[in-house]
Design a protein around this motif. Structure first.
Motif, PDB file in Angstrom:
ATOM      1  N   TYR A 305      38.945  41.173  48.797  1.00  0.00           N
ATOM      2  CA  TYR A 305      37.956  42.163  48.368  1.00  0.00           C
ATOM      3  C   TYR A 305      38.592  43.032  47.298  1.00  0.00           C
ATOM      4  N   GLN A 306      37.905  43.145  46.149  1.00  0.00           N
ATOM      5  CA  GLN A 306      38.402  43.942  45.032  1.00  0.00           C
ATOM      6  C   GLN A 306      37.537  45.183  44.862  1.00  0.00           C
ATOM      7  N   LEU A 307      38.107  46.350  45.103  1.00  0.00           N
ATOM      8  CA  LEU A 307      37.387  47.589  44.833  1.00  0.00           C
ATOM      9  C   LEU A 307      37.192  47.741  43.325  1.00  0.00           C
ATOM     10  N   THR A 308      36.036  48.274  42.940  1.00  0.00           N
ATOM     11  CA  THR A 308      35.708  48.422  41.523  1.00  0.00           C
ATOM     12  C   THR A 308      35.278  49.858  41.241  1.00  0.00           C
ATOM     13  N   GLY A 309      34.790  50.080  40.020  1.00  0.00           N
ATOM     14  CA  GLY A 309      34.152  51.337  39.694  1.00  0.00           C
ATOM     15  C   GLY A 309      32.839  51.470  40.452  1.00  0.00           C
ATOM     16  N   ILE A 310      32.081  52.496  40.107  1.00  0.00           N
ATOM     17  CA  ILE A 310      30.885  52.835  40.877  1.00  0.00           C
ATOM     18  C   ILE A 310      29.690  51.991  40.441  1.00  0.00           C
ATOM     19  N   HIS A 311      29.025  51.387  41.423  1.00  0.00           N
ATOM     20  CA  HIS A 311      27.786  50.633  41.243  1.00  0.00           C
ATOM     21  C   HIS A 311      27.991  49.380  40.384  1.00  0.00           C
ATOM     22  N   PRO A 312      28.722  48.387  40.923  1.00  0.00           N
ATOM     23  CA  PRO A 312      28.919  47.124  40.207  1.00  0.00           C
ATOM     24  C   PRO A 312      27.669  46.247  40.296  1.00  0.00           C
ATOM     25  N   ARG A 313      26.697  46.542  39.437  1.00  0.00           N
ATOM     26  CA  ARG A 313      25.381  45.889  39.516  1.00  0.00           C
ATOM     27  C   ARG A 313      25.438  44.427  39.082  1.00  0.00           C
ATOM     28  N   HIS A 314      26.203  44.126  38.040  1.00  0.00           N
ATOM     29  CA  HIS A 314      26.259  42.768  37.497  1.00  0.00           C
ATOM     30  C   HIS A 314      27.671  42.484  37.017  1.00  0.00           C
ATOM     31  N   PHE A 315      28.070  41.223  37.083  1.00  0.00           N
ATOM     32  CA  PHE A 315      29.366  40.824  36.546  1.00  0.00           C
ATOM     33  C   PHE A 315      29.241  39.405  36.027  1.00  0.00           C
ATOM     34  N   ASN A 316      30.248  38.960  35.298  1.00  0.00           N
ATOM     35  CA  ASN A 316      30.219  37.607  34.753  1.00  0.00           C
ATOM     36  C   ASN A 316      31.641  37.118  34.528  1.00  0.00           C
ATOM     37  N   ILE A 317      31.784  35.803  34.405  1.00  0.00           N
ATOM     38  CA  ILE A 317      33.094  35.172  34.249  1.00  0.00           C
ATOM     39  C   ILE A 317      33.151  34.501  32.888  1.00  0.00           C
ATOM     40  N   THR A 318      34.261  34.676  32.170  1.00  0.00           N
ATOM     41  CA  THR A 318      34.389  34.109  30.831  1.00  0.00           C
ATOM     42  C   THR A 318      34.312  32.578  30.883  1.00  0.00           C
ATOM     43  N   PRO A 319      33.861  31.952  29.789  1.00  0.00           N
ATOM     44  CA  PRO A 319      33.733  30.488  29.767  1.00  0.00           C
ATOM     45  C   PRO A 319      35.010  29.741  30.128  1.00  0.00           C
ATOM     46  N   ASN A 320      36.180  30.306  29.795  1.00  0.00           N
ATOM     47  CA  ASN A 320      37.429  29.624  30.133  1.00  0.00           C
ATOM     48  C   ASN A 320      37.900  29.927  31.550  1.00  0.00           C
ATOM     49  N   GLY A 321      37.169  30.794  32.266  1.00  0.00           N
ATOM     50  CA  GLY A 321      37.472  31.066  33.666  1.00  0.00           C
ATOM     51  C   GLY A 321      38.624  32.013  33.916  1.00  0.00           C
ATOM     52  N   LYS A 322      39.177  32.614  32.865  1.00  0.00           N
ATOM     53  CA  LYS A 322      40.363  33.465  33.037  1.00  0.00           C
ATOM     54  C   LYS A 322      40.048  34.892  33.471  1.00  0.00           C
ATOM     55  N   PHE A 323      38.872  35.405  33.058  1.00  0.00           N
ATOM     56  CA  PHE A 323      38.555  36.809  33.315  1.00  0.00           C
ATOM     57  C   PHE A 323      37.202  36.970  33.988  1.00  0.00           C
ATOM     58  N   LEU A 324      37.111  37.976  34.822  1.00  0.00           N
ATOM     59  CA  LEU A 324      35.846  38.438  35.395  1.00  0.00           C
ATOM     60  C   LEU A 324      35.593  39.841  34.869  1.00  0.00           C
ATOM     61  N   LEU A 325      34.441  40.039  34.239  1.00  0.00           N
ATOM     62  CA  LEU A 325      34.052  41.348  33.714  1.00  0.00           C
ATOM     63  C   LEU A 325      32.978  41.938  34.592  1.00  0.00           C
ATOM     64  N   CYS A 326      33.172  43.162  35.036  1.00  0.00           N
ATOM     65  CA  CYS A 326      32.264  43.816  35.980  1.00  0.00           C
ATOM     66  C   CYS A 326      31.647  45.058  35.341  1.00  0.00           C
ATOM     67  N   ALA A 327      30.311  45.075  35.272  1.00  0.00           N
ATOM     68  CA  ALA A 327      29.595  46.229  34.724  1.00  0.00           C
ATOM     69  C   ALA A 327      29.404  47.264  35.825  1.00  0.00           C
ATOM     70  N   CYS A 328      30.127  48.369  35.723  1.00  0.00           N
ATOM     71  CA  CYS A 328      30.049  49.449  36.723  1.00  0.00           C
ATOM     72  C   CYS A 328      29.124  50.539  36.171  1.00  0.00           C
ATOM     73  N   ARG A 329      27.868  50.474  36.570  1.00  0.00           N
ATOM     74  CA  ARG A 329      26.834  51.308  35.961  1.00  0.00           C
ATOM     75  C   ARG A 329      27.170  52.788  35.979  1.00  0.00           C
ATOM     76  N   ASP A 330      27.538  53.302  37.148  1.00  0.00           N
ATOM     77  CA  ASP A 330      27.706  54.745  37.275  1.00  0.00           C
ATOM     78  C   ASP A 330      29.105  55.230  36.928  1.00  0.00           C
ATOM     79  N   SER A 331      29.997  54.311  36.600  1.00  0.00           N
ATOM     80  CA  SER A 331      31.292  54.682  36.008  1.00  0.00           C
ATOM     81  C   SER A 331      31.239  54.555  34.494  1.00  0.00           C
ATOM     82  N   ASN A 332      30.098  54.061  33.984  1.00  0.00           N
ATOM     83  CA  ASN A 332      29.883  53.931  32.537  1.00  0.00           C
ATOM     84  C   ASN A 332      30.973  53.110  31.858  1.00  0.00           C
TER      85      ASN A 332
END
Length: 364
Positions: A305-332
């Motif tokens: 389990y990875q704690l994130t910023g506030i309100h991780p509404r959506h996330f996505n993984i890069t095409p090469n699979g190396k990174f996960l980007l997490c949109a934390c709405r309320d952490s802007n």
């Protein structure tokens, strides 16, 4: 210098330039515009280093979910508004080399709060949360959107939760083989199936999968081999595993992603090799659950389990699979995590991309 050495040097330079080009991809971000955000943001993103460089901004109201056409020439976004006269979809010209964006046209969804959008290049679908419906549009050859052609309504079922007292549809997607559409009937805890009457018209085809009472199914994905469907439920906070099939899918597992009763289950994605599944949770203990996938049975085992910023509404993984980007709405901000290919666990690179009320991430 010998000719052979010159040729080797030229080949090395060409390979290096090709690799650099492959590493640079486009990142497009959707937002809510009630704060300082103007709309949709585009970036260069290096999927080897995890660094982003801003390119362009398109002013548009509440583009909370968006998708990019397969040829990279168009972006389609919702304008998530609760007023039916403003709830709409937008066609946007996109230069996938420069990141520049320009609005082409917009159409009303006739369903309040459109929150998900997808296209197969011919039809465009939106899931309308408050409207409790799925809107269908045809696309013109120039990428513009025609007026609404079909509207399918969701339903409710007996529930102990106020969120399910009225119909909600939260996600609608074309099947990987392109033969049908699935939509989450949030308030009835169901996946609904729609088949093609012809290439421009859908028709209801019953319940594809039934989840437990009080689930509130939100987003879903197919397994890498397409034998299973994984559903993230908002209210129960569980991930459900269903055996894929032409009739009603059999539910074979429910495993908790949200284990603290936050009732904020959000998004779900698989690693590029299909070995790990990630699911985001909001409202309490905001973060991302990490599951290992059994390739034979499709069943999940929670491994982190990875704690994130506030309100991780959506996330996505890069095409090469190396990174996960997490949109934390309320952490802007958008947090950039490196994925361990052996364990599936995430490491924060601390290369945050600051975007006010970021809620959707797509790559091209």
């Amino acid at each position: 210098m010998k000719l052979s050495n010159l040729l080797c040097t030229a080949v090395t330079i060409m390979i290096s330039m090709s690799t650099m080009a492959q590493n640079e991809i486009k990142l497009v971000v959707g937002t809510y515009t009630k704060g300082t955000s103007k709309g949709i943001y585009s970036f260069n993103f290096n999927q080897q280093t995890g660094k982003a460089t801003p390119l362009d901004v398109l002013e548009i109201q509440n583009p909370s979910f968006l998708t990019i056409s397969k040829d990279g020439r168009h972006i389609y976004s919702v304008s998530e508004n609760s007023d039916k006269s403003e709830a709409s979809v937008n066609a946007i010209a996109f230069n996938s080399k420069t990141g520049k964006m320009k609005l082409i046209n917009s159409q009303l969804t006739y369903g309040e709060d459109p929150c998900y959008i997808e296209t197969n290049g011919n039809l465009l679908l939106t899931a309308n949360y408050t409207g409790g419906s799925m809107s269908v549009f045809r696309l013109n050859t120039n990428g513009s959107i025609r007026p609404l052609s079909q509207l399918f309504l969701g339903s409710t079922a007996p529930s102990d939760k106020q969120q399910q007292s009225t119909p909600h549809v939260h996600c609608t997607r074309f099947s990987p083989d392109g033969k049908y559409v699935l939509a989450t009937n949030f308030s009835a805890n169901q996946l609904l199936r729609y088949k093609f009457r012809d290439k421009n018209t859908l028709m209801a085809d019953g319940v594809a999968g039934q989840l437990r009472r009080n689930s509130g199914c939100r987003h879903f994905i197919w397994s890498k081999d397409k034998r299973f469907v994984y559903v993230m439920s908002e209210i129960s906070g569980a991930v459900s595993v269903l055996k894929n099939g032409v009739g009603e899918m059999k539910r074979i597992q429910d495993i908790q992603s949200d284990s603290v009763g936050g009732e904020g289950g959000a998004d779900i994605h698989l690693s590029k090799d299909g070995r790990f599944l990630y699911a985001s949770n909001r409202l309490k203990a905001d973060g991302i659950s990490i599951f290992k996938v059994n390739p034979q049975t499709g069943l999940l085992k929670k491994v982190g389990y990875q704690l994130t910023g506030i309100h991780p509404r959506h996330f996505n993984i890069t095409p090469n699979g190396k990174f996960l980007l997490c949109a934390c709405r309320d952490s802007n901000t958008i947090q950039v995590y490196r994925i361990d290919p052996k364990t599936g666990l995430l490491t924060d690179t601390h290369q945050n991309i600051d975007v006010d009320k970021a809620v959707c991430i797509q790559f091209y």
